[in-house]
Every structure is written in C-alpha cells, then in structure tokens.
Write a protein that holds these residues in place. Structure first.
Motif, mmCIF file in Angstrom:
data_model
loop_
_atom_site.group_PDB
_atom_site.id
_atom_site.type_symbol
_atom_site.label_atom_id
_atom_site.label_comp_id
_atom_site.label_asym_id
_atom_site.label_seq_id
_atom_site.Cartn_x
_atom_site.Cartn_y
_atom_site.Cartn_z
ATOM 1 N N TYR A 163 -15.039 -11.675 -2.484
ATOM 2 C CA TYR A 163 -14.880 -10.590 -1.749
ATOM 3 C C TYR A 163 -16.218 -9.844 -2.072
ATOM 4 C CZ TYR A 163 -9.623 -12.262 -1.374
ATOM 5 O OH TYR A 163 -8.739 -12.602 -1.256
ATOM 6 N N HIS B 109 -4.925 -8.746 -1.578
ATOM 7 C CA HIS B 109 -4.979 -6.756 -0.962
ATOM 8 C C HIS B 109 -6.249 -6.388 -0.850
ATOM 9 C CE1 HIS B 109 -0.870 -9.013 -1.470
ATOM 10 N NE2 HIS B 109 -0.690 -9.353 -2.821
ATOM 11 N N LEU B 110 -6.090 -6.032 -0.314
ATOM 12 C CA LEU B 110 -7.827 -5.505 -0.612
ATOM 13 C C LEU B 110 -8.039 -4.307 0.098
ATOM 14 C CD1 LEU B 110 -10.222 -7.928 1.002
ATOM 15 C CD2 LEU B 110 -9.834 -8.094 -0.907
ATOM 16 N N SER B 111 -6.847 -3.601 0.729
ATOM 17 C CA SER B 111 -6.886 -2.154 1.421
ATOM 18 C C SER B 111 -6.118 -1.563 0.066
ATOM 19 C CB SER B 111 -5.369 -1.712 1.924
ATOM 20 O OG SER B 111 -4.831 -3.458 2.368
ATOM 21 N N VAL B 112 -5.091 -2.780 -0.366
ATOM 22 C CA VAL B 112 -4.509 -1.913 -2.314
ATOM 23 C C VAL B 112 -5.706 -1.891 -2.910
ATOM 24 C CG1 VAL B 112 -3.176 -2.401 -3.585
ATOM 25 C CG2 VAL B 112 -2.210 -2.759 -1.614
ATOM 26 N N ILE C 146 0.724 -0.625 -0.241
ATOM 27 C CA ILE C 146 0.278 0.191 0.016
ATOM 28 C C ILE C 146 0.821 1.773 -0.234
ATOM 29 C CG2 ILE C 146 -0.104 0.083 2.865
ATOM 30 C CD1 ILE C 146 -2.958 1.226 0.375
ATOM 31 N N GLU D 67 -9.344 -1.346 -2.010
ATOM 32 C CA GLU D 67 -9.230 0.014 -2.235
ATOM 33 C C GLU D 67 -8.881 1.443 -2.262
ATOM 34 O OE1 GLU D 67 -12.686 0.695 -0.785
ATOM 35 O OE2 GLU D 67 -13.148 -1.634 -0.324
ATOM 36 N N THR D 68 -7.310 1.125 -2.583
ATOM 37 C CA THR D 68 -6.716 2.340 -2.721
ATOM 38 C C THR D 68 -7.428 2.600 -4.600
ATOM 39 O OG1 THR D 68 -5.135 2.311 -0.409
ATOM 40 C CG2 THR D 68 -4.404 3.855 -2.539
ATOM 41 N N ASN E 212 0.339 4.113 -3.385
ATOM 42 C CA ASN E 212 0.174 5.663 -3.002
ATOM 43 C C ASN E 212 1.328 6.026 -3.289
ATOM 44 O OD1 ASN E 212 -2.092 4.649 -1.460
ATOM 45 N ND2 ASN E 212 -1.742 4.442 0.538
#
Length: 678
Positions: free
Chosen positions: A252, A214-217, A179, A219-220, A183
C-alpha cells in the motif's frame, strides 16, 4: 449424550415427556451440555418449561448463558424468573483461549440487542470482566454496531484492556474493518496505542487495519492519531513503525507515504528487515520511498534463511526491484545467510534477464555456496541454455588466476585506528541485558560475516584483530554466510562485562566439524568523559615522570606482595652507569660496589629523571607491551616475570605493572589487574 439430552436438543417434546415419565434424570450428566442447556440454546420454550417443571435447576450448566447467546429472550426471561443468576459467569474454552463470560457478554457476543437491554435493565454490570472480554469487546467482535452504540450509551468502558492475545474494542473494530464502529469508538474517546510488542501479541489498531486491507479505516486512524505525550518503553515498538511494516509488505504505497508523513520511525524495530521483506514481494516503488527515507537496505537479524534485500528480490524474480537495489548500492555478491548468492538464485530459477543484469553488475560467477555448489551447477539445475552460454562467455573473458586466500597472521599486522564498525559500537552492547545470550534473534550484529571481520582485521583495527585472535581462525576456506554476533554474558563486577560471540557455520556435510565457533572475553566499560586523564603527548614529559614516581611510592607503601623477599641493599654485580648520561659522557659498565646504594632507588632529583629518560630512549623498551617480536625473546620473559615492577613504554603512554596493580597514564588510578579483563 443421553437420550433425554438428544430429545431436548431436537425439540421433541413428546419424547422428552416419555423419557421423564420413565425415570430419566434432568441432572446434568458427564456429557458436554445438559438437556436444559441444549433446549435453551436451541430456543425451544416448551421443552425448557417441561424440564424446569421436572426439577431442572435454572442455574444448572449455564442454561441462561446459552439462551442469551442465542438471543432467545422468552427462554431467558423464564430462566431469570425461576432464579437464574444474571451475574454468574461460565467457563469457556476453545482452541485459542479460555476464560469466563457473563450472560451480558454472551448476549453481546451474539449481537442480540433485546437481551442486552433486558440484562442492563435488570442490573447487569456493563463492565464486568471475570476473565475474558468485556460486553463492548464482545459486541464489536460480533460486528453489531447497534449493540456497541447501546453499550457506549449506558457507560461501557471504551478503553478496557484486552485479555491475553485478545483485542481491545478499537483494535477489533479495526481488524474487522468496520468504519462505523471505529468512528463510534473514537468519538466516544477511544485511545490509540502509543506502544506495542513487535510479536503481534497486542497488535495496534492501525496495523490490524492495514493487514486486513481496510484502508479507509487506516486513513481514519491516521487522522485521529495523537503523537503528543508519547512515552518510550523498553522492548516496546512504535505503533506507526509496525503499521509501516505492514503497509510496505502488503504493497500500500499511499499508506506508506502517509505513515512517513505522520512521523513513523523507520528504524524503530530491533534488527528491522523492512526492505528485505518488501523486496521479496517486489514492491519497487515502496522500496525506493523507504530507502530515500533512510531505511536500512539489509536486516541485522540473524536468520539462517533470511538473506539480503537483493537475494530476496532475485529469489522472487523481481527484476526491477533488483535493479533499483543495485542502483542504491546493494552488494551484488553479498550472501550473509544460508541463502545462495543472488547469481546462484537467478541461475537456479532460469531467469536469463536477472542473470545477465547481475553479471553486468560484476557478480562473481565463480562464487561457491555454503553447501559447495558453484554458479554453473545452479545454472545446470535451472536448465537455461542461454545462462550457461553467458557463463561460458564470462569464463572465457576472465580466466581464473588460481589465487588462494592468504592466511591472516595477526602478529604481522600493524595496528591502526579502530574501523568504522568498532568506532560505532554502542555502549549498551557492553552494559545492557538486552543482548543476553538467551535473546538469540536480537544478538548485536558486530560484523555481517567472517569475511568482513577478517578484512577489518587485515586493515589493522586493534579490536577486530583481538577478536579474530580470540576466535582462533587462521583462514576462511569455505563461504561463511553467518553474521558475527556479540552477546552480553553477565557482569562480573560493576564495570566489567563478560562478552560472548557465537558463529554458527554450515560446514560441508562430508567433514566432521562443530557447527559453531565461539569466543569469549571480558570488557572493562567506563565512560571517558571526566574520568580519563589527558595524556601529556610525550612520554619524556615531567607529567609522565611524576606519575611514575606516584605509582612507585604507592607500590612501596601499600603493596606488600611487591616487597616480600626483597633486599634494599642488594645490587647486581655489574650495572650500566647513566649518571652522566646527557652531559656528553658515554654510558659505561661499572662494578656494583662503586655505586652508592641510594642511587639504586629513583627519587625526584635531576639525576633520577635523566636516568628515566635514558631508559625511555632505549629502542628495546619502545612498544614493549604486546608489540612486535620482542615479547617472544627469552630474556624479556625472564625480566618481566622476575621484576616486581615493570614500566611499559608505548608510543602514546606509559603503562605500570607490578605484582598488585596495573594501570596506564590514561587511567592512572584504575587497577586493570583486579577486573580480570583480557
């Protein structure tokens, strides 16, 4: 490996000196790596110095690259000081790809900031791309955020394209799930993909993040995605749709919702099998979301072992998923691939709950698989006594009626309007090379099975009747799981397409029979708007008569083949006199010598018009072209073959046929005979 190379790799300085003193050469041999390269890769400066003093070249065998990748700054500086070229590239090869890397790319690949900084200060090109990955892409691949930050600061190209089967910097960061680097790249101006290939060759960053979990990635990336200014490209897919498939398959649910909210085109992929693949995994909640969003329940992809969504859910043992699909209208007996019917699968798995649910949904317990196996046979193999008892009960309640399939005789079927399948055929099927025969997996699915085609033909669809006749099939005697596919063959003229169809069928092993049925035909394709003449609605109209006169005049004037050998003075011995027909007088048979010669050629006067109308009303002329048993009569064949010109009266319009030209009232100037359509 020579003795010197072995000693250098092990860092045995006395042994190296001994070998050099006894004549060992420092020149690279046929081994994989020279002594200098092995010592540089191992970070052994004393051995490197000894070899350089003995005459080893600093540019021999990419020793500089080995030191850079290993992060051995002291050795790296010594090699540079003795003349090593920092911009030289070396060839590499592994099981995935081959290419060339510079020392800077090797240092970045190793994640060594100190060596990277030294190379940049010495003038190395930060964006060099001989044939491989850039330094930035290499740093991301090594999961080195500090090196990535440094390279961005010194002007690395954030959006440099990847090598074949490689990854861009953003794609690689998403794939490894960093992440921080994602970013960093996005803040520096990394651009997300707007199109991608479906086969994964250039998988989008969002899809890679989802597949890696890598769900946070993910979402980003979703928050940063810009949907403005998109461009459609042929044969490419929307990255959101690819991500949707990945999220659904991995289960997911919240990512699926987010993708749909972001506008993921749910039907963007060719022959999408989104719901069937998700059903096999048993993600019931996601399937409901997809179906409610308009996803197709079953794929149009032709694969011998794919199956419907219900088949896959049953095969995976997912009862709740199967129940949901039945609630949404899944055909409990559909088996359009070489996978057994859902009931076969449930019985073979010994799944009592699933079998009972399918039977309650009116599954055919007498179905036979493509290999000839009955449902009972599958239940016996599954070994469930309870399922066998269920089958016994159903057989007792619904005894077999012994009915046999009726042969479909196309000559007995009354033609009606086009079926919904034919009405919905897209024009591009007949005009686009996208459906060429070589694109086997992307063939257009005309009907889901031969049974479906036969049912439509029995219903009177004229195109399905024509297609069935071209296949030459009389009766379906064994289950037919294969789809009826259409292929675009080629264009024989500007507006004529040669169409092909091939149906691969799993015939029983105990009979000798080809494994495919083929049909081919030519189709004249032309948009109707502005090109088709409106029909008058009545074949007795003045407009129809005027069109016949126009055809006749054109034929007499321009068609030499239609007038060769003709004698304008000739009349048959006897004729039917229609001169006074319509005035209350009867039709009479007269001798030809009592008829004026001028009356044998229709003109635009009232008498000729009445004669044409009289002919129109004769029952034997109605529907002459291909309708009813009339064409089988010998005298009709004689009249048609011997006459240079023939008018065909159909229920909707008049058709013209002469030796040089065929046309209809709808397309009066279009020569059908020149297109070769059949």
């Amino acid at each position: 490996m020579t003795a010197l190379e072995s000693a250098a790799q092990g860092g045995h300085l006395p042994c190296v000196r001994y070998l050099l003193g006894h004549g060992a050469t420092v020149t690279p041999q046929n081994s994989h790596s020279s002594a200098l390269k092995r010592a540089s890769a191992g970070g052994i400066p004393d051995v490197v110095d000894t070899l350089l003093q003995a005459g080893a070249g600093s540019n021999d065998d990419n020793a500089l690259h080995a030191a850079a990748f290993g992060g051995h700054l002291e050795i790296f500086n010594r090699l540079v000081d003795t003349g090593a070229d920092i911009d030289a590239s070396h060839e590499y090869e592994n099981s995935f790809r081959a290419g060339h890397l510079t020392a800077l790319q090797e240092a970045a690949r190793g994640g060594h900031l100190n060596v990277v900084d030294t190379l940049i200060r010495k003038g190395a090109d930060v964006n060099a791309l001989p044939r491989g990955m850039t330094a930035l892409q290499a740093a991301v691949a090594s999961n080195s955020p500090e090196v990535v930050r440094y390279l961005i600061a010194v002007g690395a190209n954030i959006n440099a394209p990847a090598e074949k089967w490689g990854r861009t910097a953003l794609q690689k960061a998403a794939e490894i799930g960093s992440i921080e680097m994602v970013n960093m790249l996005l803040d520096a101006g990394a651009v997300m993909e707007r199109s991608a290939h479906q086969n994964g060759r250039d998988a989008p960053a969002l899809e890679l993040a989802i597949k890696g979990g890598h769900l946070s990635v993910a979402e980003t990336l979703l928050r940063k995605m810009d949907r403005a200014g998109e461009q459609e490209q042929k044969y490419l897919c929307d990255p959101l749709t690819l991500a949707l498939h990945a999220a659904a398959f991995e289960g997911y649910e919240h990512i699926v919702r987010r993708l749909l909210e972001a506008g993921a085109p749910i039907l963007d992929l060719d022959n999408s099998d989104l719901v069937p693949r998700t059903a096999f995994k048993g993600h019931t909640g996601i399937i409901k979301i997809l179906l409610d969003a308009g996803a197709e329940m079953d794929s149009s992809r032709h694969s011998p072992y794919s199956g419907t969504a219900l088949q896959r859910a049953v095969a995976g043992g997912h009862v709740e998923t199967a129940r949901l699909l039945l609630e949404y209208g899944a055909d409990v007996n559909a088996a359009p691939a070489r996978v057994k019917s859902p009931l076969h699968l449930a019985c073979r798995n010994g799944d009592v709950i699933m079998a009972r649910m399918l039977l309650d949904a009116r599954a055919n317990f007498r179905a036979v698989s493509y290999s000839g196996k009955t449902v009972r046979r599958s239940a016996e193999k599954g070994g469930s006594v309870e399922i066998l008892q269920l089958l016994n009960m159903r057989e007792a309640l619904e005894p077999s009626d012994g009915n046999k399939t009726e042969i479909l005789d196309v000559s007995t079927i009354a033609k009606r309007g086009l079926c919904s399948t034919c009405s919905g055929l897209p024009l591009e099927v007949f005009t686009s090379p996208r459906w060429l025969r070589r694109y086997h997996s992307n063939a257009f699915c005309f009907h889901p099975s031969l049974v479906s085609l036969e049912k439509s033909a029995r219903g009177g669809c004229p195109f399905c009747l024509f297609f069935w006749k071209r296949l030459g099939i009389n009766i379906i005697s064994i289950p037919q799981p294969s789809k009826v596919r259409l292929f675009y063959g080629r264009r024989s003229t500007d507006d004529v397409a040669k169409m092909l169809s091939q149906i691969d069928e799993p015939y029983p092993k105990d009979i000798e029979r080809p494994r495919s049925e083929r049909a081919d035909f030519q189709a004249c394709v032309e948009p109707f708007d502005g090109k088709v003449k409106a029909l008058p609605g009545n074949t007795q109209s003045a407009e129809t008569y005027q069109q016949i006169v126009t055809w006749l005049q054109q034929c007499i004037k321009d068609h030499h083949a239609c007038t060769v050998g003709s004698n304008g003075r000739f009349l048959p011995t006897r004729l039917i006199d229609l001169t006074d027909w319509g005035r209350g007088k009867v039709v009479k048979l007269v001798e030809s010598n009592s008829i004026h010669r001028d009356q044998s050629i229709p003109s635009q006067d009232g008498q000729s018009s009445k004669m044409v109308r009289a002919v129109k009303t004769q029952p034997s002329w109605v529907g002459l072209l291909g309708q009813g048993p009339l064409q089988s009569r010998g005298w009709c064949l004689q009249e048609r073959e011997l006459s240079p010109r023939v008018l065909h009266y159909t229920p909707s319009q008049v058709l013209w046929e002469c030796r040089a030209f065929k046309a209809s009232e709808g397309w009066p100037e279009r020569d059908i005979s020149s297109t070769g359509c059949s």
